[in-house]
Design a protein around this motif. Structure first.
Motif, PDB file in Angstrom:
ATOM      1  N   LEU A 370      53.366 -28.957 -15.562  1.00 35.98           N
ATOM      2  CA  LEU A 370      51.933 -28.858 -15.291  1.00 35.98           C
ATOM      3  C   LEU A 370      51.255 -30.221 -15.203  1.00 35.98           C
ATOM      4  N   THR A 371      51.939 -31.170 -14.567  1.00 38.12           N
ATOM      5  CA  THR A 371      51.353 -32.494 -14.367  1.00 38.12           C
ATOM      6  C   THR A 371      51.581 -32.949 -12.929  1.00 38.12           C
ATOM      7  N   LYS A 372      50.644 -33.675 -12.377  1.00 39.80           N
ATOM      8  CA  LYS A 372      50.708 -34.087 -10.963  1.00 39.80           C
ATOM      9  C   LYS A 372      51.834 -35.072 -10.702  1.00 39.80           C
ATOM     10  N   LYS A 373      51.951 -36.080 -11.532  1.00 35.47           N
ATOM     11  CA  LYS A 373      52.928 -37.147 -11.310  1.00 35.47           C
ATOM     12  C   LYS A 373      53.995 -37.093 -12.396  1.00 35.47           C
ATOM     13  N   GLY A 374      54.880 -36.102 -12.271  1.00 37.27           N
ATOM     14  CA  GLY A 374      55.946 -35.964 -13.249  1.00 37.27           C
ATOM     15  C   GLY A 374      56.872 -37.164 -13.253  1.00 37.27           C
ATOM     16  N   GLY A 375      57.306 -37.543 -14.414  1.00 34.47           N
ATOM     17  CA  GLY A 375      58.119 -38.754 -14.573  1.00 34.47           C
ATOM     18  C   GLY A 375      57.252 -39.833 -15.177  1.00 34.47           C
ATOM     19  N   ASN A 377      54.192 -39.127 -15.908  1.00 33.65           N
ATOM     20  CA  ASN A 377      53.523 -38.291 -16.911  1.00 33.65           C
ATOM     21  C   ASN A 377      54.471 -37.198 -17.400  1.00 33.65           C
ATOM     22  N   SER A 378      54.395 -36.899 -18.686  1.00 32.12           N
ATOM     23  CA  SER A 378      55.198 -35.813 -19.272  1.00 32.12           C
ATOM     24  C   SER A 378      54.451 -34.487 -19.268  1.00 32.12           C
ATOM     25  N   GLY A 379      53.133 -34.542 -19.121  1.00 34.30           N
ATOM     26  CA  GLY A 379      52.352 -33.316 -19.082  1.00 34.30           C
ATOM     27  C   GLY A 379      52.518 -32.470 -20.326  1.00 34.30           C
ATOM     28  N   PHE A 380      52.875 -31.205 -20.122  1.00 29.73           N
ATOM     29  CA  PHE A 380      52.964 -30.247 -21.228  1.00 29.73           C
ATOM     30  C   PHE A 380      54.387 -30.123 -21.785  1.00 29.73           C
ATOM     31  N   MET A 381      55.249 -31.087 -21.463  1.00 31.03           N
ATOM     32  CA  MET A 381      56.637 -31.004 -21.906  1.00 31.03           C
ATOM     33  C   MET A 381      56.741 -30.855 -23.425  1.00 31.03           C
ATOM     34  N   ILE A 382      56.102 -31.743 -24.147  1.00 33.61           N
ATOM     35  CA  ILE A 382      56.269 -31.741 -25.606  1.00 33.61           C
ATOM     36  C   ILE A 382      55.353 -30.717 -26.274  1.00 33.61           C
ATOM     37  N   ALA A 383      54.317 -30.307 -25.596  1.00 30.80           N
ATOM     38  CA  ALA A 383      53.506 -29.207 -26.131  1.00 30.80           C
ATOM     39  C   ALA A 383      54.366 -27.952 -26.291  1.00 30.80           C
ATOM     40  N   GLN A 384      55.252 -27.732 -25.320  1.00 36.04           N
ATOM     41  CA  GLN A 384      56.175 -26.597 -25.441  1.00 36.04           C
ATOM     42  C   GLN A 384      57.134 -26.804 -26.604  1.00 36.04           C
ATOM     43  N   TYR A 385      57.557 -28.062 -26.853  1.00 36.33           N
ATOM     44  CA  TYR A 385      58.409 -28.351 -28.018  1.00 36.33           C
ATOM     45  C   TYR A 385      57.710 -27.917 -29.307  1.00 36.33           C
ATOM     46  N   SER A 386      56.432 -28.273 -29.419  1.00 34.03           N
ATOM     47  CA  SER A 386      55.685 -27.940 -30.632  1.00 34.03           C
ATOM     48  C   SER A 386      55.607 -26.432 -30.818  1.00 34.03           C
ATOM     49  N   GLU A 476      46.209 -36.937 -16.193  1.00 36.29           N
ATOM     50  CA  GLU A 476      47.284 -37.847 -16.578  1.00 36.29           C
ATOM     51  C   GLU A 476      47.441 -37.769 -18.083  1.00 36.29           C
ATOM     52  N   ASP A 477      48.570 -38.237 -18.587  1.00 37.09           N
ATOM     53  CA  ASP A 477      48.878 -38.063 -20.000  1.00 37.09           C
ATOM     54  C   ASP A 477      47.785 -38.634 -20.905  1.00 37.09           C
ATOM     55  N   ARG A 478      47.506 -37.897 -21.968  1.00 33.66           N
ATOM     56  CA  ARG A 478      46.572 -38.348 -23.001  1.00 33.66           C
ATOM     57  C   ARG A 478      47.056 -37.788 -24.341  1.00 33.66           C
ATOM     58  N   VAL A 479      46.383 -38.142 -25.404  1.00 36.09           N
ATOM     59  CA  VAL A 479      46.770 -37.684 -26.739  1.00 36.09           C
ATOM     60  C   VAL A 479      46.583 -36.164 -26.807  1.00 36.09           C
ATOM     61  N   MET A 480      47.688 -35.449 -26.933  1.00 32.26           N
ATOM     62  CA  MET A 480      47.651 -33.999 -26.767  1.00 32.26           C
ATOM     63  C   MET A 480      47.233 -33.225 -28.019  1.00 32.26           C
ATOM     64  N   TYR A 481      47.485 -33.773 -29.198  1.00 28.36           N
ATOM     65  CA  TYR A 481      47.190 -32.982 -30.397  1.00 28.36           C
ATOM     66  C   TYR A 481      45.700 -32.701 -30.524  1.00 28.36           C
ATOM     67  N   VAL A 482      44.889 -33.602 -29.974  1.00 27.26           N
ATOM     68  CA  VAL A 482      43.440 -33.393 -30.006  1.00 27.26           C
ATOM     69  C   VAL A 482      43.077 -32.146 -29.209  1.00 27.26           C
ATOM     70  N   ASP A 483      43.650 -32.029 -28.020  1.00 27.46           N
ATOM     71  CA  ASP A 483      43.396 -30.844 -27.188  1.00 27.46           C
ATOM     72  C   ASP A 483      43.921 -29.570 -27.847  1.00 27.46           C
ATOM     73  N   ILE A 484      45.103 -29.666 -28.432  1.00 30.80           N
ATOM     74  CA  ILE A 484      45.685 -28.493 -29.098  1.00 30.80           C
ATOM     75  C   ILE A 484      44.776 -28.019 -30.231  1.00 30.80           C
ATOM     76  N   ASN A 485      44.274 -28.964 -31.017  1.00 33.76           N
ATOM     77  CA  ASN A 485      43.388 -28.600 -32.129  1.00 33.76           C
ATOM     78  C   ASN A 485      42.087 -27.981 -31.636  1.00 33.76           C
ATOM     79  N   LYS A 486      41.533 -28.521 -30.547  1.00 34.67           N
ATOM     80  CA  LYS A 486      40.291 -27.967 -30.000  1.00 34.67           C
ATOM     81  C   LYS A 486      40.508 -26.545 -29.492  1.00 34.67           C
ATOM     82  N   ALA A 487      41.587 -26.352 -28.737  1.00 35.03           N
ATOM     83  CA  ALA A 487      41.880 -25.019 -28.200  1.00 35.03           C
ATOM     84  C   ALA A 487      42.137 -24.021 -29.324  1.00 35.03           C
ATOM     85  N   SER A 488      42.874 -24.454 -30.329  1.00 40.12           N
ATOM     86  CA  SER A 488      43.177 -23.572 -31.464  1.00 40.12           C
ATOM     87  C   SER A 488      41.922 -23.239 -32.253  1.00 40.12           C
ATOM     88  N   SER A 489      40.995 -24.186 -32.344  1.00 34.86           N
ATOM     89  CA  SER A 489      39.737 -23.946 -33.041  1.00 34.86           C
ATOM     90  C   SER A 489      38.901 -22.888 -32.337  1.00 34.86           C
TER      91      SER A 489
END
Length: 508
Positions: A370-375, A377-386, A476-489
């Protein structure tokens, strides 16, 4: 002023939430006062007559055959509390402590425990004035009730232990003094009446089941966004499919999905793109629905338990009898909480598999991860890991606590429920599920972003608009845990469900 009146018979889970989280004032009903006073009068008479009754004029557990003199009766009750306060581990959150106090007061108000009305009022005053005992999470076997954690609650009532007052951690005595509440001296039966019950596991269970209903609704909303972003086939949710297998939760879920997806230009019919979807899309009603039915069952068990007399012995003043039984045994709650943990785990299991279908380019027509420039950018790769890590942890936590038992009190108490462990596990699972669903909420929203300016479903559009108020698409890639916490909230606060229900009506 918002308040809850307790009488031992009509407390609702919503009342528990309002007192625990929203600071509602608690009052004792007139009928409850009468019942408490009648039961206490019988205890006083039996003491005067020198009757040998368990927990009143005898020791406890294996010491039940040791008769205690009238002169030592008060010391017996105090010794019970200080010796039983053996809790360890992390402290319970304030909302759970408040729920514990409320449920204990409600159980005492049934009039089968033999405490003085002044003792019940002390507990209620602590609730209303914000004196919150420090209660540790671990140390209960779930029979004879929640002895260790409840003892930590009672310590503060007698001027011992520790408590929070106005955000400050103080000695129990100092907290009571600052709140203007008199500490008490326990008399015959009172120590046992205050700690011999299932109120800790039930308090954790009541808050968890309340949140589980929200999580179940959320799972349907988020799943519908994934179905839409993957151009899922809605024929599988057709009402007649589910009416011929009339499982209530399954029927509710299928109806929810069709309501949420109503009007979408992305969903398809069988044969338009493919004949059938993978199970994680096609079988959402069967999977989510089974969890809905489990949650409904657990809710009924909890609603019964919060209005039950679960201490020992019980005072039947109308029959002039004191009977030693086993209502403190937490088996009903233990099995229910284990079931709840399993049901919640499955919501995360299927959610993580849907996340995989969103990020795996071999399974869809979306950009990899789910990222435009894979490679670059990692996009949602590690979000799935979590998400996968949380699901794996849930599989460990979902192992039933109730199948274990270790004899205690010199084998007098030779089968215990481990119900409090089951309840705490269910709550930990619930947290993990909320984060997995938060990740799916993010990922499905990102996938819908890639679909461009298209017409979404009546409910999914609201869900998408809400997340976009708080979180921008991932360009483009950014700090993902912030988004995860917002969505979960947005999930745990109930805002997602409320927002969508404002558009489509109640989600079942």
């Amino acid at each position: 002023m918002n308040k809850v009146i307790i009488d031992g018979q009509n407390l609702k889970i919503e009342d528990v939430v309002n007192v625990a989280r929203n600071g509602y004032i608690v009052e004792l009903s007139g009928e409850a006062k009468e019942r408490i006073e009648k039961a206490r009068a019988l205890v006083d008479r039996f003491v005067e007559e020198g009757r040998v009754e368990y927990g009143i004029t005898t020791g406890f557990g294996k010491f039940s055959d040791v008769v205690i003199s009238k002169d030592d009766a008060k010391k017996l009750q105090r010794n019970l509390i200080v010796s039983h306060a053996c809790g360890v581990g992390e402290e319970f959150d304030t909302e759970i402590v408040r729920a514990i106090m409320l449920l204990r007061a409600n159980a005492l108000s049934k009039g089968y425990s033999g405490v003085r009305i002044s003792t019940v009022k002390t507990l209620i005053d602590m609730l209303n004035k914000g004196v919150h005992p420090v209660i540790y999470e671990k140390g209960s076997l779930g029979a004879s009730g929640d002895l260790a954690p409840l003892s930590h609650m009672v310590l503060v009532m007698i001027g011992e232990g520790e408590a929070y007052y106005n955000g400050e951690r103080l000695s129990g005595k100092e907290a009571m003094e600052k709140a203007g509440i008199d500490i008490i001296e326990l008399v015959e039966k009172e120590g046992l009446a205050l700690i011999n019950g299932t109120q800790v596991m039930t308090a954790v269970g009541a808050l968890t089941i309340y949140d589980a209903v929200n999580i179940s609704k959320t799972a349907d909303i988020v799943a519908s966004m994934t179905v839409e972003s993957l151009k899922g086939i809605t024929d599988a949710y057709y009402h007649r499919v589910h009416e011929v297998r009339p499982q209530k939760g399954q029927i509710k879920c299928a109806k929810n999905l069709l309501t949420l997806l109503d009007g979408s230009s992305l969903t398809t019919k069988q044969g338009e793109i493919r004949v059938q979807d993978a199970y994680t899309l096609r079988c959402i009603p069967q999977i989510h629905g089974a969890s809905k039915d489990a949650i409904e069952y657990v809710k009924r068990v909890v609603e019964t338990e919060i209005n039950s007399a679960t201490d020992n012995p019980l005072i039947f003043e109308d029959e002039d009898r004191v009977i030693s039984g086993g209502n403190f045994h937490g088996q009903p709650m233990a099995l229910a909480m284990d079931f709840l943990g399993i049901a919640l785990s499955e919501l995360a299991n299927v959610s993580e598999r849907r996340i995989e279908r969103l990020v795996n380019y071999q399974l869809n027509d979306l950009p990899p991860f789910l990222t435009k420039k894979g490679g670059l950018n990692s996009g949602f790769m590690i979000a799935q890991y979590s998400a996968a890590a949380l699901v794996s942890e849930n599989k460990v936590l979902a192992h039933p606590a109730s199948v274990d038992s270790i004899p205690s009190s010199a084998n007098q108490e030779d089968h215990v429920s481990m119900g409090t462990i089951a309840a705490r596990k269910a709550r930990n699972i619930l947290y993990n599920v909320s984060r997995v669903l938060g990740i799916e909420y993010l990922a499905s929203s990102q996938a819908l972003h890639f679909r461009g300016d298209v017409k979404l479903g009546k409910g999914t559009q609201r869900a998408y608009n809400l997340i976009r108020k708080h979180i921008e698409p991932l360009n483009e890639d950014r700090v993902m845990y912030v988004d995860i916490n917002k969505a979960s909230s947005l999930i745990t606060s109930g805002e997602l469900v409320r927002t969508v229900e404002n558009e489509v009506g109640e989600i079942l």
